[in-house]
Structure formats: structure tokens, C-alpha cells
Scaffold this active site. Structure first.
Site, short mmCIF file in Angstrom:
data_model
loop_
_atom_site.label_atom_id
_atom_site.label_comp_id
_atom_site.label_asym_id
_atom_site.label_seq_id
_atom_site.Cartn_x
_atom_site.Cartn_y
_atom_site.Cartn_z
N HIS A 227 0.82 -1.20 0.00
CA HIS A 227 0.00 0.00 0.00
C HIS A 227 0.87 1.27 0.00
O HIS A 227 0.58 2.23 -0.69
CB HIS A 227 -0.90 -0.04 1.24
CG HIS A 227 -1.88 1.07 1.33
ND1 HIS A 227 -3.19 0.93 0.94
CD2 HIS A 227 -1.74 2.35 1.72
CE1 HIS A 227 -3.82 2.07 1.10
NE2 HIS A 227 -2.97 2.95 1.58
N HIS A 304 -10.65 2.03 -2.18
CA HIS A 304 -10.95 1.57 -0.83
C HIS A 304 -11.74 0.27 -0.94
O HIS A 304 -12.88 0.17 -0.50
CB HIS A 304 -11.73 2.64 -0.06
CG HIS A 304 -11.27 2.77 1.35
ND1 HIS A 304 -12.12 2.91 2.41
CD2 HIS A 304 -10.03 2.77 1.89
CE1 HIS A 304 -11.42 2.99 3.54
NE2 HIS A 304 -10.15 2.91 3.24
#
Lengths: 995, 263
Positions: A227, A304
Site C-alpha cells: 500500500h 478503498h
């Protein structure tokens, strides 16, 4: 004290109606909702009179009634109760406490529950309603009983954290650990670190002659996560490429990101269009470009996906919240001016067995849309653009949230100084959201930890945003960044990477007691920003926070030690060198394999594709009703797209304000006619045949939308968002490499630089050990500065008697098309759309110029569903029909009426299709999804001028008909092949997602 | 010669207010000096309501609308600023609530205030559709007022989830009798009993805006501040429109009234 508030019997209870509808339609049950109410359990001691005062203030006397300390009883009905789990912060609690305090009474805490009374249901059905509609077990808990429900278990406060024992800071023994043990440590703590990475950490601590603390290990894991570090994109990749004939070539890519995305931008940055206009790319939280002499634009799109899979509502809301903070944390802060949201879901009428833990796609859709609505609208940021793609691979949904902001030019750079205070502004820190960054690097598996899911609190974020923007304008801080994945560890670690930082965790305002130091340090609680504040400005910043009601705490200071030191009550929890933290990650080498697919011809199947009847009317209507093409009005209207009063091309346009515009435009500086357009392109279906052409088409589509609206390629910047399944598999990594290569090739060719991007690489659902990967999905988001908004055109037909032109070449490219899917040809056969960049560039330039000449009344790009769908959309948007002849559509050779065998330059021969304009109907012309094509409505009498412009750029064009009446009439070589009332076509397009 | 002093407009904001900038801008364009003030500054006495001629509570989601739209701010204002607000209104100064601002003033009882202030008599309930909706609506003006002077029909956006005007038959009867209804949702042709989506929320009698009996407090669900230039109109690319948007008229009316009566 308990207060129960419900709608009076004489008033309409919309929540009851909505639930009733969902019970009947989504669950197919006949159960009846008798009543709904809200229950507020407020801790505090109140006299009867005080309790009544509170209840009166909380309820609306015109349409509601209240009860105090009622029994939760409902005669003859099941009573179900739902609340957020104790560890989740419910924003309503804060408002409830505020209201009580404003009255002048004290309140310790409040618990909010919803109560539902349900009749005509079995216990099993009540459970199904609770699980399927009322409560998401990842964030909420529920209970039910017949006529009465025991809720004492609901009212337990968060005690779990306090009950945990053990040392606040624990050493993790890794120095003597075997490979197997290292793997186990990584897995057990959700570190998502590979053995190689664990070994690098082991070596580092062996040199330091001590074990790492839990906080240190967690900090490294977050900083090194996929990430944060984009390890796949930054790895060295050995690519094995097999062409259609199976011939192998190999290539080594030393850094995929640098050699594709960054390389394109670096090349374009030298050109005159962008030399002074690219302000900050790939460095900051968002990409920044110049808007006008005083202002710049920051733009970022995030994903997300994992949180939205577990809790669509909370996941989507916090997704928006996160990308808003990215923009607020770009430079010294940009003021958000619009949002764009793009989703991919499985089909809403999905009726196969769902893997365990996977929500039904319709529920996911509803939850995601509500989450975006409730968070985005409360933030006062207009949501002006988006799209929804449906395909059953998206059982792991994709949720892309983007925001752009405007900032003064002086605010583009951040530079924290040694001695600056590290200040956190915004909400408190809790145990929620641990391991978000590392969690997103794994596939969705049954039984995964759910502590990663949070519920956003938009008002907390709004207070913070108002505070930050005022503090920015008063120049009170030197740097800012958001607390996103990794919490303080990545915010402070990143901001202080060139300096050093020392933090005292006991100063962090906490939501609950009993948190361990590493948990405070890593918590991803929402709505927090970290700012670097010179001590002399602290008081002023505190005053703004007090006025706005935003939280503030000094948690440490930046140093010049190049060390990250984290203490808790004076005891060291972590001490890491910034160098090891940021540069210690071992460079990865990966293998990628890509096998080019042989184009399967659709020739045989293409015969008599019409669903029925002698023409294509029904086919066209069915195509319009496909979920990916159908109207999303119901979703778009739930988003506020008017707030800030700058949205001048709205997401809904046309005579009846109900057809999506190709791009939306804001005019962010009042008094200036400069605009900012936003659009997106996403074509995952093409990727089944070719990831390279899928990526090229995504870029092309985003740019078509911009250009069709009056924008210009020379002023358009783009963002990439790659969502892939597991790229640890070489074949999957191969498709990623090919898509990235197309990004480089076409961004460079079109001169549109990437300014920021994101990748999310583990999107798959695991069911009974079987993986269900998503389609390789690239979202391209485009943002364009429009010099004069008076140049803008919209896609709706404006008047009768105008000429309709088709621009760009139509080819036999039905591969991956919606038509192929609709008529059962599958998505794997046929030619996927390809692009000749030079020709396309000329087409773009011609359209740009014609629109600037103000002779184009309407312009629309041709995308999903092909020319037939594009024409239809223009007609019903304008409320005016058209008569069109297909023979004038510019097309490539295979459209001759007879079959012919063409000899290609490589010597291979292939038979070309025979349909085109033959008597079988022009289905390829109607439904091919060839790229870089537009339809333009040209003002009567301006045809010669328009054609002159087209010729000048050497682009393909053809005058295909006139606007007329209320029908869309299309003629092929054998006469009328479509003749339909535009009202009926519109209805076909609108009815699919009308719920 | 000194420049003419401008009427002072107070735009009150709280946590979650989000239409404050465009509301202040509309006042400025109409000729007022607008100031945005946080409610906490009023409560702490750093700013005085009485120093202004016009007061506006703009749209947004004050305190998240968590206990129902406008509830928490209505409660806060009614308790903490009751006297100042009462004085302001009794002095005949102008107050407008737009969208969330309308929800706030109706819930604290500044409107319609048939039986005196600070008693809630009507409300803005959940839209019949059960959803927040953003759409442009036509309204027909009736019963002349300070705020709607010169307006016959007006086209503005609504953006709300709780805008359905609801009151008892008695209150509705009084509103009609005393001519306090000022704007009603209508269709393009001016039919003011048009159904959804023309009446976007299911309001009784299609009520979109009302005033108090004195005519100096006004509340409306649609957003006049969102339509001050033609570019805000959803169809400016297909219709010939004047440069100025219809919404600005409402702000001009307030400023002109303040200039002639309050200064």
C-alpha cells in the site's frame, strides 16, 4: 436513561417503507414491518423533568413522539435491535452528547440503537432480515426476540482493550528465528512481509544487537507495505512475452513504475504545453498542476476496496474521507472542489450462491452509494463525476474515490523544519482500523480480522478541514500530511524522513483506555491530520481549533537526528533509523509472463445476431438496459453536485436534466471563466482479450469525454488506478506489465501526463479454497483546464434540422463489446478495439478545433454499446430524434459487402468479416466499440466549415444524417434497421436500475 | 464624498455548514458586506448578532444532522442565543434560513411563529422518496414578500433529504389565511399542485418557502445562492439565458430592503 423516538402514526415513516420494500424485493419475504424507532441510551442521572427536556429537544414534535425508559415490547411482533459494535465510534453519540450539554446537563456517554418491529415472520426470517438488511456483522451487532428483546448485552461499553494484559512494549524475538518462524511472525501479526523482507529486518537488528519491539516491527511493516511502497510496481521484473504464434521474447524491466508511468510524464514534461504547468507529480499526496496565475489544482483518486467489501457503507465513506485528506494534505493544503466516484460491482441481479462472507452485490451497491452520499454530502464537496461497471467478477467490489482541490501557488511546497512541533489536528485515536495498509495486501479470505473496518465521521473531518484551510491561509504550519494507512507511523515517518522525529504517545488524545503504544502509533482512526508547526504559531492554531470545535494535540517534535524515536510515558517504544525505515526494503525481483491471445474470429457466430424481429430495435433497447450502460440517475441524484455553486456542467444534463454529461466541469474561481473538467475511462471487458488495448482504451475514453465537452489534450492531465487480482502470479503480473506499457505509449502519444496514481493488487474473493479474481481493471481519471467555459458543448441534441457527423473510423472491433456479451458471443472472441495513436491524435485535434469554432452544437463520444447507443443517448438527452444513414459512417475496408481474404504484411492471411453494410444489417457499424470516435451535431449551414476543419486534420468523418422528429431512424443498405420512439428508448435505458 | 455604507449580512456557520461561502458571495454580489461567523464566536460574545442588518443560516449538515436535520444547531441557538435572536427579529431586521438553515429556524420556532417564537409549529420531514435528492425545481411565488418581491416564477436547485413541509391542519390553515406561504413547488407551466418530482419532497401544499407574520423571517428549502450566474443553470448550453441567475433576486431584495428600511 433511555429515550425512544419514533414517527407518529399519522406521519410517513420512510425508513419503514424502505425496509418493507427491501424485505419484499431483495429478500423475497412477506414479513411486515410494523414499526421502526431510534433508541438513545444516555448515561447520566436526570430528573423526570430533565429527561423530558432532553427527549423534547431530541425529537421533532410535529412528526415524532418519544417515550422515556419504555420497555422494548411490541405485541404480536418480533422486536429486533441493531447497534454499532462497542469498539466502533458512532458519530451520532457525539451529537447526542452535545445536545445534552447545550441544555446544561451532563452526559457521560450515549449508545444509539435502532429498533424494528416485524410481523408475519418466522424466527428464521427475522434472522435473515437482520443479517441481510439491518446489520452488517463486521461493524454492527443485533439481537431479536418475540415481543421483547433483552438488550443488556448490547450496552456493554468497550472493555476489551482495558482487559488485555502484557507489557505495553514487547520485544519480538526474531534474531534467532528460523525461516519458518519468520514467516509465522509475519503472518500472525498481519505484517504481510515476505521472508526476504523479514530477513532484512533480522539482519538489521542483529547488527543493532537487540530484538525489535512490537512497535518497530509494525512500523517497518506498514512503511514497507504494498500500500505504501508499491512494491510490485517498483520491483525488477523479468518478462517473458509469447506472441500469438507462441514465440518467446524476454525483457527485463528494472522498475515498472519508473519505466512506464513516470517515463511518460518525464517525456511530456519537456514539451511546451507542460513545461511550466506540472507543479508536483508523484511526490506528494496528490498530483498538482497549474490552474491559473494564482492557483493550482491537486487531484488524487484512491481505492478503498477491501473495507468496502466488508462494510460497503463504512468502507465507501472512509474511502471518500481518505482521499479528501490526501488533497487537504497536498502541498500546504488544497481546498476540495469536487469528487468523482467510480465503482465496479457484480450484477445487481446476481443469483448464484455467494461465497461465505461476501455480501450480495445489490446490498454492496446500496451500501457504497449511501456511504458516498452521507460522507461526501456532509463534507460539502460536490460529487460531479463517476461511473459504475458491472461484471460478475466483482464479487470483490472496487470502490474508487477521487477528489480535486484548489490551492494558492504559494502553498504548493511543504518543508518541515527541525524544532517544529508535531501536531495532530482532528479526531481522537482508537483501536479501530489497525493493519489497514498490510491488510489491503492480502486477498479477502474467510475469517479475516475485521478490526480494519471503520465508520467515518464526516463532521469531524469538516471541522478539521475548516481549521486547516484557515491555518494554511494564516501560514501557521510548514508541512502537513494526512493520517491514512499506517496512522502516525507513516504520517510522522514520511514527513520526518529527511529530518528525524521524536514522539511522545501519551500526549495523543485517545478514544478509550488500555491501548498499547504500538496500537496508538499504528491506529488508522479517521479524520486526523499531522501538521508541522513552529512553536510560535501554536497558540494561534489552538484558537482556530477551539472556534471550529476541532481537536488538537502536540505529540512531539521534528529533530535533526535522522532517527524516528517513539516514546510512551518516557519509555522508548521504537527507535529506528530513517534510512533503514525508508531505504532498507530489499529490492524485489519478480517474474512476469504474458501470452498474447490469438484473436478468435466471431465470423460464424455473428450471423443473425439480432435477438428477434426484422430490425435491431429490441437489441438496442436490451443494450441500453444492460446495467453498465443503463441510467445511474438514481445514484447520481443522491449525491449533492450543486454545493459550492461552481458546478457548471453537471453530471446530469440535457433537456430533462437526466442524461450523464461526458465530462463535468466546475468554475472554481468566481469571476473567472476558467473551468476544470473531469472525466474517466474504464473498460475492463477489453482486458479479457488484451490488457494492453484495455489500458489504451481507458486512456482514450477518458480523453474523449474531455474533448467532447470542449477540453483540449494539451491541457489534460491523467491519473492511473490499477486494480488487479493477485500479481504474485506471474501470468497476472504479465497483464499488469502490458497495461502499464500501454499507459506509457498512449500517454506519451497523446501528450497527457500522469500526475498521480494508485494500485491495489489483491482483489479477489476466496471461496472454498477457490479464487475468484476480478477482471484486470484500470481506471483513468482525467482533469483538464478549460480556458474559457463558453467553449463548452454538451452531448444533448440541441435542435431539429442540424447535420449529424460521425468522426473517427469504425472498425470490425466487437471483441469485449457489450453487444458481444448481450447476444451471447462471450467476451473472449472477436477483435478488441485497437488504436492508431497518430490517427487518433488527428481526430482529437479536429474535434477540439471544430468545437472552439463554435459550430458544434452537441458532441458525444462513442463508447460502451457503440454508435447506436451514442446516437440514442444524444437524441433522448435532447428530446429530439434523428434520421441516419449508416453507409456514410467512415469505416475500414472489411465493411465491403462481400467476403474477401486479405493478405497481411506478415504473410498470414485471415478472412475478413462480410457484414458491414450488407443485407444482414450493419451490426458492426452499429455496435462496434472502436476507439476515438465521436458524433457531432453541426449547426445547419456550417457544414462546409466543419468539413474543412476535419479535412485540415486529415481525420475520418462522414455526414450521416439530420436531427428530426421524435424517432431515431437508422438505415442500412437494406433499408430501415432501427426505428424507435426516443421516449421508449429512454425508458429502456432508465428502467434497469430504478430502485 | 464617502462611499455608501453597505448593509451588513451575517452568515452564521457551525460544524457541518457547507453553503456558507456561496451564501456570503451572493450577499456581496447583491451589494451587502457579508461576514461569515462561527456560531461559537457568537456564543462566546466575540461577535454580536445585533451588529448586522441581515442574518442568514445557510445550508449544510449542521452537526451532521445526526438527530434529524438542523436539530442540534436549533437547540444550541434557542438556548445559547435566544435573547439576541429575539431582539434581532423584534427589531424588524431580516433573517433567512436556506435548506439546513430553514430546518434550523423552523425547528427552533422562529418560523412560522404563529403563537410567538421558540415553539416549533411545523417541520421539514424526510422526503417522501426516502432519499437525499439533488434536482432543479420550478416554484411559483404567491403573496408578495420582502424576499420574493418581483418574482413570479423561479427555478432553483434543491439538495436535501429532509425537506417535506409538514404541519397540522390548523397551522396550514393559518399559513394560508395569513398569506405566509411565499413559494410553492410547481411544474414548468406554473401548476402549483404538481406531483413528484416537481414537488421534490412531498411537501404539503407544495410549500417551498414561508415567512413569519411580520414578514422579516424567511425560510426556503431550495438554494437561491446556487443560481447567481447563468452558468449554474443546468441547461445554459442549450438555452438563451440572461447572465444573472434568478436566485440573486432574493438577495437583492434583502439588501434593498435593508438599505431603505434598516439603515
Amino acid at each position: 436513561m433511555w429515550i425512544e423516538i419514533k414517527t407518529k402514526e399519522t406521519s410517513k415513516d420512510v425508513r419503514k417503507e424502505g425496509l418493507q420494500k427491501a424485505i419484499n424485493e431483495d429478500l423475497g419475504l412477506k414479513a411486515e414491518v410494523a414499526e421502526t424507532s431510534d433508541i438513545y441510551v444516555i448515561q447520566g442521572s436526570y430528573s423526570t423533568k430533565e429527561a423530558e427536556t432532553i427527549a423534547r429537544a431530541m425529537s421533532d414534535q410535529v412528526v415524532q413522539q418519544f417515550g422515556i425508559n419504555n420497555q422494548l415490547y411490541s405485541k404480536g411482533a418480533w422486536v429486533a435491535i441493531v447497534r454499532y459494535k462497542p469498539q466502533i465510534t458512532d458519530p451520532v453519540e457525539q451529537s447526542t452528547l452535545k445536545l445534552v450539554e447545550d441544555i446544561g446537563l451532563a452526559a457521560e456517554s450515549a449508545t444509539i440503537m435502532q429498533k424494528y418491529a416485524i410481523r408475519n415472520a418466522t424466527e428464521e426470517q427475522v434472522k435473515a432480515i437482520c443479517e441481510g438488511l439491518l446489520a452488517n456483522e463486521n461493524t454492527q451487532q443485533y439481537g431479536y426476540g418475540f415481543e421483547h428483546v433483552n438488550v443488556s448485552s448490547f450496552l456493554k461499553r468497550e472493555t476489551a482493550a482495558a482487559a488485555e494484559n502484557g507489557e505495553p512494549v514487547a520485544a519480538v524475538k526474531i534474531r534467532k528465528a528460523s525461516d519458518a518462524e519468520l514467516r509465522k511472525i509475519s503472518q500472525k501479526n498481519v505484517l504481510s512481509l515476505s521472508l526476504e523482507e523479514m530477513k532484512a529486518i533480522q539482519t538489521h537488528f542483529k547488527k543493532l544487537r537487540r530484538e525489535p519491539t512490537d512497535a518497530e516491527l509494525e512500523t517497518i511493516a506498514q512503511t514497507w507495505s504494498e500500500h505504501c511502497k508499491h512494491k510490485t510496481f517498483n520491483s525488477e521484473i523479468g518478462l517473458e512475452l509469447y506472441d500469438g504464434g507462441g514465440k518467446k521474447t524476454t525483457e527485463t524491466i528494472s522498475n515498472l513504475f519508473r519505466e512506464t508511468i513516470v517515463a511518460a510524464t518525464n517525456e511530456i514534461a519537456k514539451r511546451k504545453e507542460w513545461k511550466d504547468n506540472l507543479i508536483s507529480v508523484f511526490r506528494d499526496n496528490a498530483g498538482i498542476i497549474k490552474f491559473d496565475e494564482e492557483n493550482c489544482i491537486a487531484f488524487k483518486v484512491e481505492t478503498h476496496n477491501h473495507p468496502s467489501a466488508l462494510d460497503p457503507y463504512g468502507g465507501a465513506g472512509t474511502g471518500i474521507g481518505g482521499v479528501i485528506r490526501d488533497v487537504l494534505g497536498a502541498g500546504l493544503g488544497a481546498k476540495p472542489i469536487f469528487s468523482t466516484d467510480v465503482f465496479c460491482f457484480a450484477n445487481p441481479d446476481y443469483n448464484e450462491k455467494l461465497p461465505k462472507g461476501v455480501l450480495h452485490p445489490k446490498r454492496t451497491l446500496k451500501g457504497v452509494v449511501s456511504g458516498v452520499r452521507d460522507y461526501g454530502n456532509r463534507m460539502g464537496i460536490p460529487t460531479i463525476n463517476g461511473s459504475i461497471t458491472f461484471h460478475n467478477s466483482y464479487l470483490a467490489p472496487l470502490v474508487y474515490c477521487g477528489t480535486a482541490g484548489i490551492m494558492p501557488r504559494w502553498a504548493i511546497k511543504k518543508s518541515p523544519k527541525p524544532g517544529d512541533l508535531i501536531v495532530v489536528v482532528g479526531g481522537k485515536t482508537g483501536k479501530d482500523g489497525l493493519h489497514g495498509a498490510t491488510f489491503s495486501s492480502t486477498e479477502l479470505n474467510e475469517g479475516l480480522t475485521t478490526s480494519v473496518v471503520q465508520i467515518g465521521n464526516a463532521i469531524e473531518e469538516k471541522k478539521m478541514l475548516d481549521t486547516i484551510l484557515e491555518a494554511r491561509d494564516r501560514k501557521l504550519f510548514n508541512a502537513i500530511t494526512d493520517c491514512g494507512a499506517g496512522g502516525f507511523s507513516s504520517a510522522v515517518g514520511e514527513m520526518g524522513r529527511e529530518l528525524g522525529a521524536e514522539v511522545e504517545l501519551s500526549q495523543v488524545p485517545l478514544k478509550h483506555s488500555g491501548m498499547k503504544p504500538w496500537e496508538i502509533w499504528l491506529s488508522e482512526s479517521q479524520e486526523r491530520m499531522v501538521v508541522s508547526v513552529p512553536e510560535k504559531n501554536l497558540q494561534k492554531l489552538k484558537e482556530i481549533c477551539e472556534k471550529e470545535g476541532a481537536g488538537i494535540a502536540v505529540i512531539g517534535s521534528f529533530t535533526a537526528t535522522k532517527k524516528l524515536v517513539v516514546k510512551h510515558n518516557g519509555k522508548t517504544a521504537a527507535e529506528l533509523s530513517m534510512d533503514f525505515l525508508h531505504n532498507g526494503l530489499p529490492k524485489q525481483k519478480r517474474k512476469a509472463v504474458y501470452r498474447e491471445k490469438k484473436a478468435k474470429t466471431q465470423q460464424k457466430q455473428l450471423q443473425r445476431r439480432k435477438l428477434s424481429g426484422s430490425n435491431y430495435d429490441e437489441t438496442l433497447m436490451k443494450l441500453l438496459g444492460m446495467p453498465s450502460i443503463a441510467s445511474k440517475e438514481l445514484v447520481i441524484r443522491q449525491y449533492d453536485h450543486e454545493v459550492q455553486a461552481n458546478t457548471i456542467i453537471k453530471p446530469l444534463t440535457g433537456a430533462a436534466n437526466d442524461r450523464p454529461s461526458d465530462a463535468s466541469v466546475v468554475m472554481p474561481v468566481f469571476g473567472s471563466r476558467k473551468g476544470l473538467a473531469v472525466a474517466n475511462g474504464i473498460n475492463p471487458r477489453y482486458g479479457i482479450i488484451s490488457p494492453y488495448w484495455m489500458a489504451a482504451a481507458a486512456i482514450d475514453e477518458a480523453l474523449r469525454n474531455i474533448v467532447a465537452t470542449g477540453g483540449s489534450l494539451g491541457k489534460t492531465a491523467i491519473l492511473d488506478n490499477f486494480c488487479w487480482a493477485n500479481t504474485d502470479e506471474p501470468e497476472r503480473l504479465g497483464t499488469l506489465v502490458m497495461a502499464a506499457k500501454a499507459c506509457k505509449d498512449f500517454a506519451t502519444a497523446y501528450g497527457t501526463p500522469f500526475i498521480s496514481g494508485k494500485d491495489s493488487l489483491h482483489n479477489e474473493v476466496v471461496s472454498d479454497g477457490k479464487k475468484i479474481p476480478i477482471l484486470d481493471t484500470l481506471l483513468i481519471s482525467a482533469v483538464a483546464v478549460i480556458d474559457d467555459v463558453d467553449d463548452i458543448v454538451t452531448m444533448d441534441i440541441k435542435k431539429e434540422g442540424s447535420s449529424i457527423y460521425a468522426i473517427g473510423e469504425t472498425k470490425d472491433e466487437m471483441g469485449g463489446s457489450h453487444y458481444s456479451e448481450l447476444v451471447g458471443l462471450g467476451l473472449e472472441s472477436g477483435n478488441v478495439p485497437t488504436i492508431d495513436a497518430a490517427k487518433s491524435k488527428a481526430t482529437f485535434a479536429a474535434v477540439e478545433e471544430a468545437i472552439k469554432e463554435k459550430i458544434v452544437l452537441a458532441c458525444h463520444d462513442i463508447s460502451e454499446g457503440g454508435m447506436a447507443v451514442a446516437l440514442t443517448e444524444m437524441c433522448f438527452a435532447g428530446g429530439i430524434g434523428a434520421e441516419v444513414e449508416l453507409r456514410n459512417v467512415p469505416h475500414t475496408k472489411p465493411f465491403y459487402e462481400k467476403a474477401q481474404v486479405e493478405q497481411s504484411s506478415t504473410g498470414s492471411s485471415r478472412q475478413q468479416s462480410t457484414w458491414g453494410l450488407s443485407k444482414n444489417g450493419g451490426e458492426i457499424v452499429l455496435f462496434s466499440e472502436s476507439q476515438t470516435r465521436f458524433i457531432a451535431e453541426v449547426e445547419k449551414g456550417k457544414e462546409a466549415m466543419f468539413e474543412g476543419t476535419m479535412k485540415k486534420h486529415g481525420c475520418h468523418y462522414g455526414m450521416i444524417g439530420k436531427t428530426k422528429g421524435k424517432h431515431l431512424v437508422i438505415r442500412g443498405s437494406a433499408g430501415k434497421i432501427i426505428d424507435a420512439d426516443i421516449k421508449e428508448l429512454k425508458e429502456a435505458w432508465q428502467k434497469t436500475l430504478r430502485y | 464624498m464617502t462611499a455608501k455604507t453597505k448593509p451588513k449580512a451575517l452568515v452564521i456557520r457551525a460544524a457541518g455548514t457547507n453553503c456558507n461561502n456561496e451564501t456570503a458571495l451572493a450577499f456581496e454580489l447583491a451589494g451587502a458586506a457579508a461576514e461569515q461567523v462561527h456560531v461559537n464566536e457568537l456564543i462566546h460574545g466575540r461577535k454580536e448578532i445585533n451588529d448586522y442588518h441581515i442574518l442568514a443560516i445557510p445550508g449544510g449538515f449542521s452537526y451532521g444532522d445526526d438527530l434529524g436535520s438542523g436539530k442540534v444547531l436549533a437547540n444550541q441557538l434557542a438556548i445559547k442565543l435566544k435573547q439576541q435572536l429575539e431582539n434581532f427579529v423584534l427589531a424588524g431586521k431580516l433573517a433567512i434560513g436556506i435548506c439546513n438553515g430553514f430546518q434550523v429556524i423552523i425547528k427552533m420556532g422562529l418560523l412560522p411563529a404563529l403563537k410567538g417564537t421558540f415553539m416549533q409549529e411545523a417541520t421539514l420531514a424526510n422526503n417522501d422518496s426516502g432519499k437525499f435528492e439533488d434536482r432543479w425545481v420550478w416554484m411559483k411565488a404567491e403573496n408578495d414578500s420582502i424576499f420574493t418581491r418581483g418574482i413570479k416564477r423561479i427555478y432553483l436547485p434543491v439538495n436535501h433529504g429532509e425537506g417535506k413541509f409538514v404541519a397540522s391542519n390548523e397551522v396550514i390553515g393559518q399559513l394560508r389565511k395569513q398569506k405566509l406561504i411565499k413559494l410553492r413547488y410547481a411544474d414548468e407551466s406554473g401548476m402549483d399542485n404538481a406531483a413528484y418530482p416537481y414537488n421534490p419532497n412531498g411537501s404539503q401544499l407544495n410549500i417551498a418557502a414561508i415567512t413569519n407574520r411580520e414578514g422579516n423571517v424567511f425560510g426556503m428549502m431550495p438554494h437561491p445562492e446556487k443560481f447567481v450566474t447563468k452558468y449554474a443553470h443546468p441547461r445554459w448550453t442549450r438555452e438563451n439565458l440572461p447572465d444573472e441567475g434568478d436566485g440573486l433576486r432574493i438577495f437583492r431584495n434583502m439588501v434593498e430592503y435593508a438599505e431603505s428600511k434598516l439603515m
